[in-house]
Design a protein around this motif. Sequence first.
Motif, PDB file in Angstrom:
ATOM      1  N   LEU A  16     -16.428 -26.788   4.884  1.00 51.15           N
ATOM      2  CA  LEU A  16     -15.294 -25.893   5.083  1.00 51.15           C
ATOM      3  C   LEU A  16     -13.971 -26.631   4.915  1.00 51.15           C
ATOM      4  CD1 LEU A  16     -14.380 -23.044   5.826  1.00 51.15           C
ATOM      5  CD2 LEU A  16     -14.510 -23.710   8.248  1.00 51.15           C
ATOM      6  N   SER A  17     -13.959 -27.924   5.263  1.00 53.35           N
ATOM      7  CA  SER A  17     -12.726 -28.699   5.156  1.00 53.35           C
ATOM      8  C   SER A  17     -12.267 -28.801   3.707  1.00 53.35           C
ATOM      9  CB  SER A  17     -12.913 -30.097   5.756  1.00 53.35           C
ATOM     10  OG  SER A  17     -14.012 -30.755   5.177  1.00 53.35           O
ATOM     11  N   LYS A  18     -13.202 -28.980   2.771  1.00 52.87           N
ATOM     12  CA  LYS A  18     -12.850 -29.022   1.349  1.00 52.87           C
ATOM     13  C   LYS A  18     -12.280 -27.674   0.911  1.00 52.87           C
ATOM     14  CE  LYS A  18     -15.544 -28.112  -2.075  1.00 52.87           C
ATOM     15  NZ  LYS A  18     -16.626 -28.099  -3.092  1.00 52.87           N
ATOM     16  N   ALA A  23      -7.876 -24.043  -0.652  1.00 50.70           N
ATOM     17  CA  ALA A  23      -7.419 -22.660  -0.485  1.00 50.70           C
ATOM     18  C   ALA A  23      -5.903 -22.560  -0.381  1.00 50.70           C
ATOM     19  CB  ALA A  23      -8.061 -22.043   0.759  1.00 50.70           C
ATOM     20  N   ILE A  24      -5.241 -23.654   0.007  1.00 46.80           N
ATOM     21  CA  ILE A  24      -3.790 -23.621   0.207  1.00 46.80           C
ATOM     22  C   ILE A  24      -3.042 -23.249  -1.074  1.00 46.80           C
ATOM     23  CG2 ILE A  24      -1.764 -25.015   0.812  1.00 46.80           C
ATOM     24  CD1 ILE A  24      -3.595 -26.545   2.770  1.00 46.80           C
ATOM     25  N   PRO A  25      -3.307 -23.915  -2.223  1.00 41.85           N
ATOM     26  CA  PRO A  25      -2.602 -23.498  -3.443  1.00 41.85           C
ATOM     27  C   PRO A  25      -2.952 -22.079  -3.884  1.00 41.85           C
ATOM     28  CG  PRO A  25      -4.279 -25.154  -3.941  1.00 41.85           C
ATOM     29  CD  PRO A  25      -4.122 -25.112  -2.469  1.00 41.85           C
ATOM     30  N   ILE A  26      -4.179 -21.637  -3.584  1.00 43.89           N
ATOM     31  CA  ILE A  26      -4.574 -20.272  -3.943  1.00 43.89           C
ATOM     32  C   ILE A  26      -3.717 -19.266  -3.171  1.00 43.89           C
ATOM     33  CG2 ILE A  26      -6.464 -18.594  -3.862  1.00 43.89           C
ATOM     34  CD1 ILE A  26      -8.391 -20.922  -4.290  1.00 43.89           C
ATOM     35  N   PHE A  27      -3.395 -19.603  -1.920  1.00 43.20           N
ATOM     36  CA  PHE A  27      -2.530 -18.733  -1.120  1.00 43.20           C
ATOM     37  C   PHE A  27      -1.172 -18.564  -1.785  1.00 43.20           C
ATOM     38  CE2 PHE A  27       1.053 -18.650   1.826  1.00 43.20           C
ATOM     39  CZ  PHE A  27       0.822 -17.469   2.501  1.00 43.20           C
ATOM     40  N   ILE A 105      -8.608 -37.833  -1.797  1.00 38.90           N
ATOM     41  CA  ILE A 105      -8.994 -37.299  -3.109  1.00 38.90           C
ATOM     42  C   ILE A 105      -8.830 -35.782  -3.140  1.00 38.90           C
ATOM     43  CG2 ILE A 105     -10.960 -36.875  -4.650  1.00 38.90           C
ATOM     44  CD1 ILE A 105     -11.946 -39.701  -3.941  1.00 38.90           C
ATOM     45  N   TYR A 106      -9.355 -35.123  -2.118  1.00 42.44           N
ATOM     46  CA  TYR A 106      -9.257 -33.664  -2.089  1.00 42.44           C
ATOM     47  C   TYR A 106      -7.824 -33.199  -1.848  1.00 42.44           C
ATOM     48  CZ  TYR A 106     -14.226 -32.795  -2.501  1.00 42.44           C
ATOM     49  OH  TYR A 106     -15.499 -32.705  -2.994  1.00 42.44           O
ATOM     50  N   GLN A 107      -7.056 -33.991  -1.109  1.00 49.88           N
ATOM     51  CA  GLN A 107      -5.652 -33.645  -0.910  1.00 49.88           C
ATOM     52  C   GLN A 107      -4.882 -33.755  -2.228  1.00 49.88           C
ATOM     53  OE1 GLN A 107      -3.927 -32.246   1.652  1.00 49.88           O
ATOM     54  NE2 GLN A 107      -2.356 -32.201   0.079  1.00 49.88           N
ATOM     55  N   CYS A 108      -5.225 -34.759  -3.036  1.00 51.30           N
ATOM     56  CA  CYS A 108      -4.582 -34.916  -4.346  1.00 51.30           C
ATOM     57  C   CYS A 108      -4.946 -33.755  -5.268  1.00 51.30           C
ATOM     58  CB  CYS A 108      -4.977 -36.246  -4.979  1.00 51.30           C
ATOM     59  SG  CYS A 108      -4.217 -37.682  -4.209  1.00 51.30           S
ATOM     60  N   ILE A 109      -6.215 -33.331  -5.222  1.00 55.71           N
ATOM     61  CA  ILE A 109      -6.630 -32.168  -6.015  1.00 55.71           C
ATOM     62  C   ILE A 109      -5.851 -30.935  -5.571  1.00 55.71           C
ATOM     63  CG2 ILE A 109      -8.550 -30.618  -6.544  1.00 55.71           C
ATOM     64  CD1 ILE A 109     -10.425 -33.037  -6.216  1.00 55.71           C
ATOM     65  N   ALA A 111      -2.937 -30.930  -4.207  1.00 51.85           N
ATOM     66  CA  ALA A 111      -1.544 -31.098  -4.625  1.00 51.85           C
ATOM     67  C   ALA A 111      -1.353 -30.746  -6.093  1.00 51.85           C
ATOM     68  CB  ALA A 111      -1.095 -32.537  -4.373  1.00 51.85           C
ATOM     69  N   VAL A 112      -2.311 -31.145  -6.932  1.00 50.54           N
ATOM     70  CA  VAL A 112      -2.246 -30.785  -8.360  1.00 50.54           C
ATOM     71  C   VAL A 112      -2.259 -29.264  -8.507  1.00 50.54           C
ATOM     72  CG1 VAL A 112      -3.494 -30.857 -10.561  1.00 50.54           C
ATOM     73  CG2 VAL A 112      -3.271 -32.936  -9.181  1.00 50.54           C
ATOM     74  N   LEU A 113      -3.101 -28.607  -7.716  1.00 55.15           N
ATOM     75  CA  LEU A 113      -3.169 -27.141  -7.763  1.00 55.15           C
ATOM     76  C   LEU A 113      -1.889 -26.505  -7.212  1.00 55.15           C
ATOM     77  CD1 LEU A 113      -6.882 -26.589  -6.662  1.00 55.15           C
ATOM     78  CD2 LEU A 113      -5.921 -26.472  -8.970  1.00 55.15           C
ATOM     79  N   ILE A 114      -1.262 -27.160  -6.222  1.00 59.49           N
ATOM     80  CA  ILE A 114       0.022 -26.679  -5.703  1.00 59.49           C
ATOM     81  C   ILE A 114       1.072 -26.708  -6.811  1.00 59.49           C
ATOM     82  CG2 ILE A 114       1.999 -27.391  -4.275  1.00 59.49           C
ATOM     83  CD1 ILE A 114       0.123 -25.932  -2.561  1.00 59.49           C
TER      84      ILE A 114
END
Length: 250
Positions: A16-18, A23-27, A105-109, A111-114
């Motif tokens: 769920l953490s991933k 989900a943040i950029p999707i929002f 790593i997942y935070q960077c992903i 951020a790219v999506l943001i």
Amino acid sequence: MSNFIQAELLKMKSSLSKKLLLAIPIFFLAFAIFSNIYAEQQPSTNVFLTIIYNLWPIFFLPVGLAMACGMNINQEKKIGDYKNVLSNNISLSKMFFSKVVVILIYQCISAVLIAAASILGSLLIYNELPIIPQVIMTTAFIIIVALPLIPFSLIVSKYIGVLMTTLINLIGAVGSVFIALKSYFWVLPGGSMLRVPVETMGIHPNGTPIENFNLVPDFHVLAIAMGVSVVYFLILMWLSNKIFKRKMYI
């Protein structure tokens, strides 16, 4: 060391953490689509970028990291709370470091999506591209200055749980609004996270555009923000690792 990182990546793969971090950029993208469909008249200035690069560092980033780190720790508790690790004499230091790397790593992903959501959202709402180098620079700098939150959130979650960690991160970020424009903004990671958009995009910590913004950022201020944040990160990595190992053996 790569084996530890691969193991943490496997743990995060369906967690769920991933999903939370991604989900943040999707929002924000959904917000842009909603605005494009239902807003009768759009303002001339790109308010969408102001919203993203104010709400992301002041709310979504600190809360998202706190919850992701807390869920990662809770996941370990559910599968035995490191009993297998201790019984097999596996390095706790390498395990803690690998957790930090995988969260990053997942935070960077995310951020790219943001950044992608901010560009696409600007196209949807205003039918024009934002200044892409500005978006990339702001996103990258925010990720760098947010580094201390990862080891901090991991170790605090281990002691007092995900809800309290989330609350502490949120209070720290909101409280940083009052110091972000001060000379001592770097005292809290949140201060640096909010100062970056001030310098790169002219976004006031209170969420409003700064009038007469100079497109050339103050790189001296940005260097202080990044330098102090990296030092905080290294200190917290060392301290959290010591506490983490001590906690496991108690």
